[in-house]
Design an enzyme around this catalytic site. Structure first.
Site, mmCIF file in Angstrom:
data_model
loop_
_atom_site.group_PDB
_atom_site.id
_atom_site.type_symbol
_atom_site.label_atom_id
_atom_site.label_comp_id
_atom_site.label_asym_id
_atom_site.label_seq_id
_atom_site.Cartn_x
_atom_site.Cartn_y
_atom_site.Cartn_z
ATOM 1 N N ASN A 45 -62.659 -34.310 -35.535
ATOM 2 C CA ASN A 45 -63.952 -33.760 -35.965
ATOM 3 C C ASN A 45 -64.062 -33.750 -37.484
ATOM 4 O O ASN A 45 -65.098 -34.094 -38.059
ATOM 5 C CB ASN A 45 -64.117 -32.331 -35.444
ATOM 6 C CG ASN A 45 -64.313 -32.263 -33.944
ATOM 7 O OD1 ASN A 45 -64.578 -33.271 -33.297
ATOM 8 N ND2 ASN A 45 -64.192 -31.071 -33.384
ATOM 9 N N ARG A 367 -74.188 -43.958 -25.657
ATOM 10 C CA ARG A 367 -72.731 -44.103 -25.810
ATOM 11 C C ARG A 367 -72.151 -44.542 -24.466
ATOM 12 O O ARG A 367 -72.243 -43.819 -23.480
ATOM 13 C CB ARG A 367 -72.085 -42.793 -26.258
ATOM 14 C CG ARG A 367 -72.542 -42.327 -27.633
ATOM 15 C CD ARG A 367 -71.628 -41.243 -28.189
ATOM 16 N NE ARG A 367 -72.195 -40.637 -29.388
ATOM 17 C CZ ARG A 367 -72.130 -41.172 -30.607
ATOM 18 N NH1 ARG A 367 -71.533 -42.331 -30.770
ATOM 19 N NH2 ARG A 367 -72.665 -40.549 -31.641
ATOM 20 N N ARG A 397 -73.918 -43.800 -33.760
ATOM 21 C CA ARG A 397 -72.861 -43.809 -34.773
ATOM 22 C C ARG A 397 -71.465 -43.912 -34.165
ATOM 23 O O ARG A 397 -71.114 -43.180 -33.249
ATOM 24 C CB ARG A 397 -72.966 -42.542 -35.631
ATOM 25 C CG ARG A 397 -71.989 -42.530 -36.798
ATOM 26 C CD ARG A 397 -72.190 -41.299 -37.646
ATOM 27 N NE ARG A 397 -73.421 -41.377 -38.413
ATOM 28 C CZ ARG A 397 -74.249 -40.336 -38.591
ATOM 29 N NH1 ARG A 397 -73.983 -39.191 -38.024
ATOM 30 N NH2 ARG A 397 -75.336 -40.474 -39.323
ATOM 31 N N HIS A 427 -82.313 -41.492 -28.120
ATOM 32 C CA HIS A 427 -81.234 -40.623 -27.664
ATOM 33 C C HIS A 427 -81.492 -40.094 -26.251
ATOM 34 O O HIS A 427 -80.655 -39.402 -25.680
ATOM 35 C CB HIS A 427 -81.081 -39.464 -28.660
ATOM 36 C CG HIS A 427 -79.857 -38.643 -28.488
ATOM 37 N ND1 HIS A 427 -79.893 -37.330 -28.061
ATOM 38 C CD2 HIS A 427 -78.545 -38.926 -28.680
ATOM 39 C CE1 HIS A 427 -78.672 -36.844 -28.012
ATOM 40 N NE2 HIS A 427 -77.831 -37.791 -28.375
ATOM 41 N N TYR A 460 -67.167 -33.574 -20.604
ATOM 42 C CA TYR A 460 -68.367 -32.948 -21.165
ATOM 43 C C TYR A 460 -69.101 -32.208 -20.052
ATOM 44 O O TYR A 460 -69.259 -32.740 -18.959
ATOM 45 C CB TYR A 460 -69.335 -34.000 -21.729
ATOM 46 C CG TYR A 460 -68.957 -34.625 -23.044
ATOM 47 C CD1 TYR A 460 -67.623 -34.748 -23.443
ATOM 48 C CD2 TYR A 460 -69.927 -35.131 -23.896
ATOM 49 C CE1 TYR A 460 -67.293 -35.345 -24.646
ATOM 50 C CE2 TYR A 460 -69.608 -35.736 -25.104
ATOM 51 C CZ TYR A 460 -68.285 -35.841 -25.469
ATOM 52 O OH TYR A 460 -67.954 -36.442 -26.661
ATOM 53 N N ARG A 553 -72.992 -24.176 -28.894
ATOM 54 C CA ARG A 553 -71.590 -24.551 -29.121
ATOM 55 C C ARG A 553 -71.276 -24.752 -30.592
ATOM 56 O O ARG A 553 -70.246 -24.319 -31.080
ATOM 57 C CB ARG A 553 -71.263 -25.842 -28.354
ATOM 58 C CG ARG A 553 -69.927 -26.450 -28.749
ATOM 59 C CD ARG A 553 -69.583 -27.660 -27.923
ATOM 60 N NE ARG A 553 -70.597 -28.689 -27.930
ATOM 61 C CZ ARG A 553 -70.693 -29.643 -28.856
ATOM 62 N NH1 ARG A 553 -69.858 -29.663 -29.885
ATOM 63 N NH2 ARG A 553 -71.626 -30.569 -28.770
ATOM 64 N N HIS A 580 -71.989 -29.611 -23.568
ATOM 65 C CA HIS A 580 -72.921 -30.624 -24.079
ATOM 66 C C HIS A 580 -74.328 -30.497 -23.482
ATOM 67 O O HIS A 580 -75.265 -31.143 -23.958
ATOM 68 C CB HIS A 580 -72.343 -32.015 -23.775
ATOM 69 C CG HIS A 580 -73.014 -33.144 -24.465
ATOM 70 N ND1 HIS A 580 -73.851 -34.025 -23.809
ATOM 71 C CD2 HIS A 580 -72.986 -33.547 -25.762
ATOM 72 C CE1 HIS A 580 -74.294 -34.932 -24.661
ATOM 73 N NE2 HIS A 580 -73.792 -34.666 -25.856
#
Length: 694
Positions: A45, A367, A397, A427, A460, A553, A580
């Protein structure tokens, strides 16, 4: 309501506190290898934070920008605060790492440097060096004829100070680049891991023959990895992106990590060539490159040092012997992952690819894992002549290269591939299947808070929603038309999409609750809350007596427990699964439950194409209600945000509630109960009843 900077928590500092909560898992009563995983996650992270956020602040500072956040901290003030915070927290990281490795030694699992091995194991390391390391490492001289080399982002190397054995007064500097093809640790035996740099250090004089090693220091560099792509000027977006990926490797240095007590001349040598600000140099008394601790945490011999492995379950009305389209046609179905299995999502696309009645499959991909069964099913469908339209977000990204690969594979199979929308990231997580039965078209939709990624779906927490309702068919069709064609109308009727529409809808629902004063209730679960307009609306609702519970979160810029926010409570849940899901409840709206791909952040609400899905189905709403209630009762994984920006663990009561473990146990209980019952309708009813009761 007039707001002021002191009513907001700084975004960057809030993120740092989130990552501190990740590191804090090392203080809990967890299996040792689970703690090691959290150190790896914390460090990963932090890598991304430096590559993007710190790099961005440095660029703003260089451009002379004075204020860049709601709290009005300048880029320089933020950079100073970040450095101070991380230099202090570095000591905590070192302490946790040393404590965990000491405890692992008691379990007969070791990380040992070369010099601490017995002669037999040293010989094995020597053999490994000459057979596996020596052929691939890159010795680099740095002098008048050998310029300082290009160092890749997050590359790991050994800087060396050497002298000519024949002329000891001739001191030189160089480095040994350790390529990523090598493992971080050499597993010299089933229970001993040797850091690769320890072996390389031992053989430095064989790498530079004729020279004596005076000193060496392991170091790791971080570069600016943010990409700015001029989409408006791009005729071939894929080509422009590939060029951008190459340029990313040459981004400015933003951080240097180096082992503590390194030779001063080596440190000066690196600083001189990299031009890194001294406050961005972090000296560690422990190993570097800790994201690689996953190598040790995955040791199959020491499974007793890991949490028990949970297998996600498929619950009714899904059944391996029943067509997924038949199930979805009968009723809307909501699943909560990873407690419930991701398999129905894969089956939805797999079945569509094989079904002769299916004429069209549309999907967004953000992703995707490297070996994706879902994408392979899309490729198969396109190869068989089905109309397949896939929006592959090439700007996701750190997934750009993988997405480029899949985009090309899909195109080669005959799919219509959309690379993105100029100026926006896509997204939204949505797929649509169209079947032709006779002269009628039937539509089936899947909408989700998470990615079409079977790997991340295991770790997740996300919500998936399957429906065949006409209003969702109309809006998902419109959404895909917006993606593939030209459209100035970016508004939907039942679904809400961003930019703009989701934010408008959220603000409208907050205003409705505000008008109900003490009767108003808002519960919102998301990853991050940054948008200042929404925060201001929540403050206004709180002052009118609305009870607001936020489960966030990560970043939260809202400041609770002030006069203007006394009715707002903010909690963060950190556990073995990454929270998530985005789930919103507004008591007086109709419908009052929503799921979304979007957080309440400017980037999601203004610069991305996102979807927010209303939930009409009563059984699905009841399931979400229980999910939120359970998370609000958690006193094991939960932290509460205070008005000073700090988080405190929620104290445990007599009844210990770990929301993630509870869901594992109850979904397993439902699954076992249902396995004994062969009546499908009774099983479905029992699943709903058990979930609600539990």
């Amino acid at each position: 309501m007039q707001t002021s900077p002191d009513m907001f928590i700084n975004r960057e500092l809030s993120w740092l506190r989130f990552n501190s909560r990740v590191l804090d898992q090392c203080s809990k009563n967890l299996p040792l290898l689970e703690k090691l995983k959290f150190i790896a996650i914390y460090c990963t992270n932090l890598d991304e934070f430096y590559m993007i956020r710190v790099a961005g602040l440095k660029q703003l500072f260089s451009a002379g920008v004075n204020a860049s956040s709601s709290d009005e901290m300048t880029p320089l003030q933020q950079l100073k605060a970040i450095r101070k915070y991380l230099h202090q927290e570095k000591e905590l990281l070192e302490r946790y790492f040393n404590e965990i490795t000491s405890e692992l030694e008691k379990e007969n699992l070791f990380i040992k440097h070369y010099e601490n091995l017995d002669e037999n194991l040293k010989q094995k390391c020597d053999e490994y060096f000459f057979s596996n390391i020596f052929p691939v490492i890159v010795p680099i001289a740095v002098d008048a004829t050998h310029p300082f080399p290009h160092l890749n982002n997050l590359s790991f190397s050994l800087a060396v100070k050497i002298c000519d054995k024949a002329h000891p007064e001739l001191v030189k500097f160089g480095m040994i680049r350790i390529p990523r093809v090598l493992p971080r640790f050499y597993e010299v035996s089933a229970n001993i891991y040797v850091p690769i740099e320890s072996i390389v250090h031992q053989h430095a004089e064989e790498i530079f023959p004729g020279y004596k090693l005076l000193a060496s220091a392991a170091f790791r560099v971080t570069r600016n990895a943010d990409m700015v792509i001029e989409e408006e000027e791009a005729d071939d977006f894929m080509m422009i992106l590939e060029q951008g990926l190459k340029l990313r490797r040459k981004g400015a240095f933003v951080r240097l990590q180096i082992q503590k007590d390194a030779d001063e001349q080596i440190v000066e040598f690196l600083n001189t060539h990299m031009k890194i600000f001294h406050k961005d140099v972090y000296e560690y008394s422990i190993l570097l490159n800790l994201p690689s601790l996953w190598q040790i945490a995955g040791n199959k011999t020491f499974t007793h040092l890991l949490s028990p492995l949970y297998t996600p379950k498929t619950l009714p009305p899904f059944d391996e012997n029943l067509s997924i389209f038949d199930a979805v046609e009968k009723e809307d179905i909501l699943i909560i992952q990873p407690f419930e299995s991701f398999d129905p999502v894969y089956k939805f696309i797999k079945e569509a690819s094989k079904d002769p009645e299916v004429i069209s499959i549309r999907m967004t991909l953000y992703r995707v894992e490297k070996n994706s069964n879902i994408v392979q099913a899309l490729i198969d469908a396109a190869s068989d002549g089905k109309q397949v339209t896939v929006m592959v977000e090439l700007k996701a990204r750190f997934d750009e290269e993988n997405n480029l690969h899949w985009a090309k594979a899909l195109e080669n199979a005959g799919a219509h591939v959309i690379y993105g929308i100029t100026g926006f990231k896509v997204h939204a997580k949505v797929s649509q299947v169209i079947r032709k039965q006779g002269d009628k078209l039937k539509f089936y939709m899947h909408l989700s808070t998470g990615n079409y990624n079977a790997s991340s779906a295991k770790i997740y927490t996300d919500v998936s929603y399957f429906t065949s309702k006409a209003e969702f068919a109309r809006d998902t069709t419109s959404f895909f038309h917006i993606l593939s064609g030209f459209s100035k109308n970016r508004r939907l009727q039942t679904l809400s999409m961003s930019p703009n529409q989701i934010k408008e809808k959220v603000l409208e629902m907050i205003r409705i609750e505000t008008s109900k004063k003490n009767e108003g209730v808002i519960v919102a679960k998301m990853n991050s809350l940054v948008d200042s307009d929404i925060i201001q609306a929540l403050y206004e609702a709180s002052m009118e007596g609305v009870q607001i519970d936020l489960i966030i979160r990560g970043i939260c810029c809202l400041k609770p427990d002030e006069e203007y926010s006394k009715n707002i409570r903010v909690r963060s849940i950190i556990g073995k699964y990454l929270e998530h899901a985005r789930v919103f409840y507004f008591k007086h709206s109709e419908p009052n439950y929503f799921i979304s791909s979007a957080d309440w952040m400017p980037r999601n609400l203004e610069r991305r194409l996102e979807l927010m899905t209303p939930i009409y189905d009563e059984r699905s709403k009841a399931k979400l209600a229980q999910f939120l209630r359970l998370q609000l009762s958690d006193n094991v994984l939960a932290y509460e945000l205070k008005n000073n920006g700090e988080y405190e663990k929620i104290p445990s009561s007599e009844k210990i509630i770990d929301s993630q473990q509870t869901l594992e146990e109850y979904v397993s209980k439902i699954y076992k109960t249902l396995k004994k019952d062969t009546d499908q309708s009774r099983a479905t009813h029992l699943a709903s009843k058990l979930f609600k009761e539990n």
